[in-house]
Design an enzyme around this catalytic site. Structure first.
Site, PDB file in Angstrom:
ATOM      1  CG  HIS A  15      37.609  42.995  41.705  1.00 25.80           C
ATOM      2  ND1 HIS A  15      38.412  41.944  41.331  1.00 25.80           N
ATOM      3  CD2 HIS A  15      36.744  43.196  40.679  1.00 25.80           C
ATOM      4  CE1 HIS A  15      38.060  41.538  40.109  1.00 25.80           C
ATOM      5  NE2 HIS A  15      37.045  42.274  39.703  1.00 25.80           N
ATOM      6  CE  LYS A  99      36.324  36.478  36.265  1.00 25.20           C
ATOM      7  NZ  LYS A  99      36.634  37.751  36.896  1.00 25.20           N
ATOM      8  CG  HIS A 136      38.006  38.479  32.118  1.00 27.62           C
ATOM      9  ND1 HIS A 136      38.126  39.585  32.923  1.00 27.62           N
ATOM     10  CD2 HIS A 136      38.353  38.888  30.868  1.00 27.62           C
ATOM     11  CE1 HIS A 136      38.532  40.610  32.201  1.00 27.62           C
ATOM     12  NE2 HIS A 136      38.693  40.221  30.957  1.00 27.62           N
ATOM     13  CG  HIS A 174      33.307  41.927  33.551  1.00 29.11           C
ATOM     14  ND1 HIS A 174      33.807  41.236  32.478  1.00 29.11           N
ATOM     15  CD2 HIS A 174      34.166  41.713  34.568  1.00 29.11           C
ATOM     16  CE1 HIS A 174      34.917  40.637  32.830  1.00 29.11           C
ATOM     17  NE2 HIS A 174      35.157  40.901  34.108  1.00 29.11           N
ATOM     18  CG  ASP A 247      34.566  44.375  37.220  1.00 23.30           C
ATOM     19  OD1 ASP A 247      35.250  43.781  38.076  1.00 23.30           O
ATOM     20  OD2 ASP A 247      34.981  44.659  36.091  1.00 23.30           O
TER      21      ASP A 247
HETATM   22  C1  NCD Z   1      39.531  44.331  37.775  1.00 21.23           C
HETATM   23  C2  NCD Z   1      40.499  44.588  38.920  1.00 21.23           C
HETATM   24  O1  NCD Z   1      41.029  45.720  39.011  1.00 21.23           O
HETATM   25  O2  NCD Z   1      40.718  43.696  39.734  1.00 21.23           O
HETATM   26  N1  NCD Z   1      39.663  45.391  36.813  1.00 21.23           N
HETATM   27  C3  NCD Z   1      38.759  45.757  35.881  1.00 21.23           C
HETATM   28  O3  NCD Z   1      39.066  46.621  35.066  1.00 21.23           O
HETATM   29  N2  NCD Z   1      37.570  45.217  35.832  1.00 21.23           N
HETATM   30  C4  NCD Z   1      39.780  42.989  37.199  1.00 21.23           C
HETATM   31  C5  NCD Z   1      38.696  42.504  36.292  1.00 21.23           C
HETATM   32  O4  NCD Z   1      37.587  42.188  36.719  1.00 21.23           O
HETATM   33  O5  NCD Z   1      38.929  42.409  35.082  1.00 21.23           O
HETATM   34 ZN    ZN Z   2      36.176  42.042  37.926  1.00 22.53          ZN
END
Ligand code: NCD
Ligand code: ZN
Length: 344
Positions: A15, A99, A136, A174, A247
């Site tokens: 991200h 996604k 997800h 993940h 992630d």
């Molecule tokens: C991610 C985010 O902050 O964008 N957060 C997380 O806990 N992994 C979103 C995600 O991948 O679920």
């Molecule tokens: Zn993520």
């Protein structure tokens, strides 16, 4: 052994956020990596080719001089995504996956899909054009305990989805559980999984015993020790079905240290080194290259990176904080010492 050479790794789930945040996240994501799958959960989300193209340009504008790092863009599936959107994405030349976020599962997932059963035409098209579905994999109904969301998703949705679309390339993003590990290992080669450093290095005790550690709060949430061990076991096994996806998901310190703290761990300050730590502890450093550098591109049908990186055995202390937007982020493993360091 005091040096490891690896084919340059890629990050198959990250991200970057947007605007000012890109000044921190893009150079960090490019540190040691060749490519990164850029998750589309912006506000508004990246739901079409034009938004993905513009976002990619904003990302590339922050790429450090001389770096060849490539952002691989992703489309965010909603209830309104059409087969034509998928075909346009496949033809774009810069979109590598779509996604699936269940509505309400995580950060900026409000526009996510409300009913997986309404996505058949979209998934059919993805299967036909060879577009990767990035899952997800959690249910979000209120009757299900947060620690069970992934295991229930597999039983309620994933088994039937894989049976219905036997050629659809799917990444269980993940994964966090023994059930996730077992499922990916027992299905065909069209299904793979990414694993984060936090789920390999930690379990829920690390987050909750002796006080809440908000910087370890991410989604899917850390599970108990047996799940952590199952993930370590498949990651370090050499199997081609699992690969690196950090992630890395920065949130400002104040947004995490809060009465309602955000989910996400930032790990790009030391991503490859955090994984190296896991593989060293498991006595499997020889398997790190498959996990970090070759399984991912092989699954996505992309070439391996043409260059190598080097890690050297050197104790170094991770920073306590990293400047982020007009504040700071507390990175994964802040203040701890790692044994391997990227030669930059
Ligand atoms: C991610 C985010 O902050 O964008 N957060 C997380 O806990 N992994 C979103 C995600 O991948 O679920
Ligand atoms: Zn993520």
């Amino acid at each position: 052994m005091d040096k490891i050479t690896l084919i340059q790794p890629d990050d198959w789930h990250l991200h970057l956020r947007d605007e000012q945040a890109l000044k921190t996240t893009v150079p960090a994501a490019a540190r040691g990596f060749g490519r990164g799958i850029v998750m589309p959960n912006l506000t508004p989300p990246v739901t079409n080719v034009n938004r993905a193209r513009d976002y990619r340009e904003r990302i590339l504008a922050q790429r450090p001089g001389g770096s060849d790092w490539q952002p691989l863009m992703v489309l965010y599936l909603t209830d309104n995504t059409t087969p034509d959107d998928i075909i346009a994405a496949a033809n774009s030349g810069f979109i590598y996956g779509c996604k699936y976020y269940p509505a309400g599962a995580t950060t900026n997932s409000d526009s996510g899909v409300t009913n997986l059963n309404n996505m058949d035409a979209v998934f059919e098209t993805m299967q036909e054009v060879g577009m990767v579905l990035q899952m997800h994999g959690e249910v979000t109904t209120s009757d299900i305990d947060i620690f069970d969301r992934e295991a229930v998703f597999i039983e309620r949705h994933l088994r039937s989805l894989v049976a219905k679309f036997p050629r659809l390339k799917m990444v269980m993003e993940h994964i966090t559980t023994e059930q996730g590990a077992d499922f990916v290992m027992s299905t065909g080669d069209n299904v793979a999984a990414s694993i984060t450093p936090q789920h390999l290095l930690h379990n829920r005790n690390d987050m909750l015993v002796g006080g809440i550690r908000p910087h370890l709060f991410c989604l899917p949430i850390l599970k108990r020790d047996i799940h952590q061990q199952a993930l370590i076991s498949i990651a370090t096994s050499g199997s081609h079905k699992v690969f690196l996806g950090t992630d890395s998901a920065p949130h400002a310190q104040g947004d995490k240290e809060s009465a309602c703290g955000c989910a996400g761990c930032f790990s790009h300050h030391a991503a490859i080194e955090l994984y190296a730590e896991v593989f060293e502890r498991a006595g499997s450093l020889d398997k790190l290259e498959a996990f970090a550098s070759t399984n991912g591109p092989d699954f996505y049908g992309l070439p391996h990176n043409p260059v190598t990186i080097e890690l050297k055995k050197q104790a170094w202390r991770l920073p306590d904080s990293i400047p982020f937007e007009d504040t700071q982020v507390i990175p994964l493993g802040a203040g701890t010492t790692l044994n391997w360091k990227l030669v930059e």
